[in-house]
Scaffold this active site. Structure first.
Site, mmCIF file in Angstrom:
data_model
loop_
_atom_site.group_PDB
_atom_site.id
_atom_site.type_symbol
_atom_site.label_atom_id
_atom_site.label_comp_id
_atom_site.label_asym_id
_atom_site.label_seq_id
_atom_site.Cartn_x
_atom_site.Cartn_y
_atom_site.Cartn_z
ATOM 1 N NE ARG A 14 -3.682 -2.378 -0.008
ATOM 2 C CZ ARG A 14 -3.382 -3.532 -0.609
ATOM 3 N NH1 ARG A 14 -2.265 -3.669 -1.297
ATOM 4 N NH2 ARG A 14 -4.217 -4.539 -0.556
ATOM 5 C CB SER A 34 -9.734 -1.608 2.936
ATOM 6 O OG SER A 34 -9.804 -2.797 3.609
ATOM 7 C CD GLU A 49 -6.024 0.148 2.101
ATOM 8 O OE1 GLU A 49 -6.627 -0.190 1.067
ATOM 9 O OE2 GLU A 49 -5.605 -0.673 2.931
#
Length: 304
Positions: free
Chosen positions: A177, A227, A297
């Site tokens: 990520r 998410s 995130e």
């Protein structure tokens, strides 16, 4: 900041229809919240994009670049300066053999569907991610064991001075990520994706399986940014949140999804502040119980 002057100058660069003034950001992000952007512009070409960037730099006007807003939370005070949206006006792609060249505004779903039609495998994991190529590259998006790092060959970028250059997969420094774009303020223009020859029916079957898993396990019928928290090393954010008894927790329309605790959703009428307050409660509770500080995130933009 002289808004009349900025608007007049933007008209010299872009079509009038591609310039919005005091544009509510809730129209442009999947959370369906957020105050107005002073200006929201949609360049169609790299030249238009460069001209907007050079104008903003010359006049000291702040600007940010977004895709289709699927991983963003814009605060209720909105965004000062210029929001450059690279999505439906910046989404061309072409397929040549096992190579796909696509602009940053191309949707992952469209790329995935056309990869399948051309019997190309390797992109199935991304076909259900509701974002653009640019955003996916910035955060090395992934799902079901796949990530952008595995399929990207080169990325074409623009810096804040309008210079254009190309970086290799290795130079993009992809991690979980994260990528070079986490720390460098570059704009993704396009990328070259390299896939492998496959069987159409098998690819279709894999994509259908992933789609079914998403629809049964994720709250796709509510506004969210996917998410909400990154996976902490050695743990799963959703399990930590669930183990704290936070499943379904509702704060003025912001809710921890009872379908998937890793998602904070807008169950109806929430503001950005409501969502941020709930995220704070979740992070504080998990940290107090397990000593683990969750990291967002979702990317948070704008002013209170």
């Amino acid at each position: 900041m002289n808004k009349q002057f900025i608007y007049k100058e933007l008209l010299n660069i872009l079509d009038e229809k591609n310039i919005k003034v005091d544009e509510p950001m809730k129209k442009h992000i999947s959370f369906k919240v957020g105050g107005p952007a002073d200006f929201l512009v949609k360049p169609k070409t790299e030249e238009e994009l460069r001209n907007v960037v050079e104008f903003a730099k010359k006049e000291n006007v702040p600007f940010i670049v977004i895709g289709n807003g699927s991983n963003l939370l814009v605060k209720d005070g909105g965004i000062r300066g210029i929001v450059i949206e690279l999505s439906d006006n910046f989404n061309n792609y072409e397929i040549d053999g096992n190579i796909i060249k696509a602009q940053s505004g191309a949707l992952l779903a469209i790329i995935g569907r056309n990869a399948m039609k051309n019997s190309l495998t390797g992109f199935e994991f991304a076909a259900g991610i509701p974002g653009t190529l640019g955003g996916a590259l910035a955060m090395n998006a992934g799902a079901y064991g796949g990530e952008m790092k595995q399929v990207v060959k080169t990325v074409r970028l623009m810096d804040r001075d309008g210079n254009i250059f190309e970086l290799s997969n290795e130079e993009m420094k992809f991690e979980y990520r994260r990528s070079l774009l986490t720390t460098k303020d570059y704009i993704v223009l396009s990328a070259v994706i390299e896939l492998q020859p496959g069987n159409v029916e098998e690819i279709k079957e894999i994509m259908a399986d992933y789609s079914n898993r998403r629809s049964t396990k994720q709250p796709l019928n509510f506004p969210s940014a996917g998410s909400t928290f990154k996976r902490p090393e050695g743990h799963f954010a959703a399990k930590l949140i669930d183990d704290c008894g936070l499943r379904g927790l509702n704060l003025r329309g912001a809710q921890v999804s009872d379908k998937h605790c890793g998602f904070v959703i807008n169950s109806g009428g929430a503001t950005a502040k409501d969502i941020l307050d709930l995220m704070f409660i979740v992070k504080s509770t998990v940290n107090a119980k397990f000593g683990i500080m969750l990291e967002e995130e979702v990317k948070i933009l704008g002013e209170d």
